[in-house]
Motif scaffolding. Structure first.
Motif, PDB file in Angstrom:
ATOM      1  N   PRO A 106       0.809  -1.231   0.000  1.00 46.89           N
ATOM      2  CA  PRO A 106       0.000   0.000   0.000  1.00 46.89           C
ATOM      3  C   PRO A 106       0.838   1.275   0.000  1.00 46.89           C
ATOM      4  O   PRO A 106       0.483   2.253  -0.680  1.00 46.89           O
ATOM      5  N   ALA A 107       1.937   1.281   0.735  1.00 45.93           N
ATOM      6  CA  ALA A 107       2.746   2.494   0.836  1.00 45.93           C
ATOM      7  C   ALA A 107       3.384   2.881  -0.487  1.00 45.93           C
ATOM      8  O   ALA A 107       3.546   4.067  -0.780  1.00 45.93           O
ATOM      9  N   ILE A 108       3.739   1.882  -1.312  1.00 49.36           N
ATOM     10  CA  ILE A 108       4.465   2.211  -2.540  1.00 49.36           C
ATOM     11  C   ILE A 108       3.585   2.255  -3.780  1.00 49.36           C
ATOM     12  O   ILE A 108       3.861   2.997  -4.717  1.00 49.36           O
ATOM     13  N   SER A 109       2.496   1.479  -3.801  1.00 47.78           N
ATOM     14  CA  SER A 109       1.640   1.547  -4.990  1.00 47.78           C
ATOM     15  C   SER A 109       0.163   1.728  -4.669  1.00 47.78           C
ATOM     16  O   SER A 109      -0.550   2.368  -5.438  1.00 47.78           O
ATOM     17  N   GLY A 110      -0.306   1.195  -3.548  1.00 46.10           N
ATOM     18  CA  GLY A 110      -1.727   1.327  -3.223  1.00 46.10           C
ATOM     19  C   GLY A 110      -2.122   2.744  -2.849  1.00 46.10           C
ATOM     20  O   GLY A 110      -3.097   3.300  -3.358  1.00 46.10           O
ATOM     21  N   GLU A 144       6.494   5.160   5.574  1.00 49.60           N
ATOM     22  CA  GLU A 144       6.675   4.400   6.824  1.00 49.60           C
ATOM     23  C   GLU A 144       5.398   4.418   7.656  1.00 49.60           C
ATOM     24  O   GLU A 144       4.990   3.394   8.221  1.00 49.60           O
ATOM     25  N   GLN A 145       4.743   5.588   7.730  1.00 53.05           N
ATOM     26  CA  GLN A 145       3.489   5.687   8.474  1.00 53.05           C
ATOM     27  C   GLN A 145       2.403   4.810   7.840  1.00 53.05           C
ATOM     28  O   GLN A 145       1.630   4.149   8.545  1.00 53.05           O
ATOM     29  N   CYS A 146       2.352   4.806   6.520  1.00 50.81           N
ATOM     30  CA  CYS A 146       1.390   3.981   5.805  1.00 50.81           C
ATOM     31  C   CYS A 146       1.654   2.499   6.065  1.00 50.81           C
ATOM     32  O   CYS A 146       0.727   1.717   6.308  1.00 50.81           O
ATOM     33  N   PHE A 147       2.920   2.116   6.039  1.00 50.87           N
ATOM     34  CA  PHE A 147       3.319   0.726   6.283  1.00 50.87           C
ATOM     35  C   PHE A 147       2.918   0.273   7.685  1.00 50.87           C
ATOM     36  O   PHE A 147       2.369  -0.810   7.876  1.00 50.87           O
ATOM     37  N   GLU A 148       3.164   1.124   8.672  1.00 50.99           N
ATOM     38  CA  GLU A 148       2.827   0.769  10.053  1.00 50.99           C
ATOM     39  C   GLU A 148       1.309   0.624  10.225  1.00 50.99           C
ATOM     40  O   GLU A 148       0.841  -0.268  10.941  1.00 50.99           O
ATOM     41  N   THR A 177      -0.822  -0.220   7.860  1.00 51.80           N
ATOM     42  CA  THR A 177      -1.218  -1.449   7.170  1.00 51.80           C
ATOM     43  C   THR A 177      -0.906  -2.677   8.012  1.00 51.80           C
ATOM     44  O   THR A 177      -1.708  -3.612   8.088  1.00 51.80           O
ATOM     45  N   LYS A 178       0.262  -2.682   8.658  1.00 51.52           N
ATOM     46  CA  LYS A 178       0.612  -3.802   9.531  1.00 51.52           C
ATOM     47  C   LYS A 178      -0.388  -3.928  10.680  1.00 51.52           C
ATOM     48  O   LYS A 178      -0.764  -5.040  11.079  1.00 51.52           O
ATOM     49  N   LYS A 228      -5.112  -7.469  12.709  1.00 53.61           N
ATOM     50  CA  LYS A 228      -6.497  -7.767  13.110  1.00 53.61           C
ATOM     51  C   LYS A 228      -7.124  -8.848  12.250  1.00 53.61           C
ATOM     52  O   LYS A 228      -8.158  -9.412  12.581  1.00 53.61           O
ATOM     53  N   ASN A 229      -6.497  -9.105  11.078  1.00 49.92           N
ATOM     54  CA  ASN A 229      -7.122 -10.010  10.121  1.00 49.92           C
ATOM     55  C   ASN A 229      -6.182 -11.133   9.682  1.00 49.92           C
ATOM     56  O   ASN A 229      -6.105 -11.478   8.529  1.00 49.92           O
TER      57      ASN A 229
END
Length: 271
Positions: A169-173, A257-261, A263-264, A269-270
């Motif tokens: 998600p951070a790089i393309s989403g 980095e914020q997006c990555f965290e 997403t993690k 949760k899933n």
């Protein structure tokens, strides 16, 4: 492709995929079955593409050889519980939601299934998407090839190990949002210099599109392409130096980095 393709949920991304599939003549409209929460949505897609529609999720799931879960992450559990006893034994289940893991899909269905986790992005709406796919071990190479063909109808598709999916998600989403902000900033700068607003957006957007194509089609490193624009003592190198002083690259990497965290955290949760 001699398969029925089902969609549970028929929002923008599902419609982008449906439109891409039909434009590419991958299947006939009669081979696509979509369900949605409202009759209006189904009437719209029926009139646009003449595909099959169902108000019942079970109806769409029971007829699909390839089934897209085109729904929000937080309703996956509820929808899967609704359809899990109705899907075909050979069906390939595809999620397009961020943070939904392959193990979560298997656990939710309560048995071994052919599952594919994907992360497309919004430029898929204009046929220039970047989709990343990860499949579980039940998905055969032929199965995966068919899924790649579907996503290739809306842009480019790449297959990666699932452990890399949280970084996507951070790089393309999410990154189209960063690019839109950059285009907006370029246009604002043009307006500040006296250019009309509409022409500023056109100039900025085309410049970004052209730069992206240069990276993809020349195979040259972005730094090399940047150097080709920067003549010694010229205006471009002054602009590049100012971007560096303002922390342009650092800001982008920090945002990723914020997006990555995030997403993690969603994936946690899933799982």
């Amino acid at each position: 492709m001699n398969k029925n393709i089902g969609f549970i949920g028929c929002g923008k991304m599902a419609q982008a995929i449906i439109g891409g599939i039909l434009k590419s003549n991958l299947v006939n409209p009669s081979q696509i079955i979509a369900s949605a929460r409202t009759e209006k949505t189904l009437e719209d897609v029926k009139s646009r593409w003449n595909i099959q529609t169902r108000l019942s999720n079970i109806g769409a799931a029971a007829e699909a050889d390839i089934l897209f879960l085109a729904i929000k992450p937080d309703v996956h559990g509820e929808v899967i519980d609704e359809i899990k006893d109705s899907i075909r034994s050979h069906a390939i289940i595809i999620t397009i939601a961020a943070g939904i893991s392959l193990s979560f899909l298997e656990q939710s269905f309560g048995r071994k299934i052919r599952a594919v986790r994907t992360m497309p992005n919004t430029p898929s709406l204009v046929g220039e998407g970047m989709s990343v796919l990860s499949a579980n071990e039940s998905v055969s190479p032929d199965d995966l090839e068919e899924v790649v063909k579907i996503f290739s109808c809306i842009g480019k598709a790449a297959v990666m190990e699932e452990k890399m999916m949280d970084a996507i998600p951070a790089i393309s989403g999410s990154s189209p949002a960063y690019a839109y902000m950059f285009i907006e900033a370029l246009a604002d700068g043009g307006v500040k210099s006296g250019l009309p607003r509409d022409q500023s957006y056109q100039l900025a957007a085309q410049a970004v599109l052209g730069a992206a194509k240069m990276v993809l089609e020349t195979g040259l490193h972005p730094a090399e392409l940047k150097d080709e624009v920067c003549t010694p003592g010229g205006a471009t190198i002054e602009a590049v130096a100012e971007l560096e002083r303002k922390g342009f690259r650092a800001a982008v990497m920090s945002a990723m980095e914020q997006c990555f965290e995030k997403t993690k955290a969603l994936s946690g949760k899933n799982r």
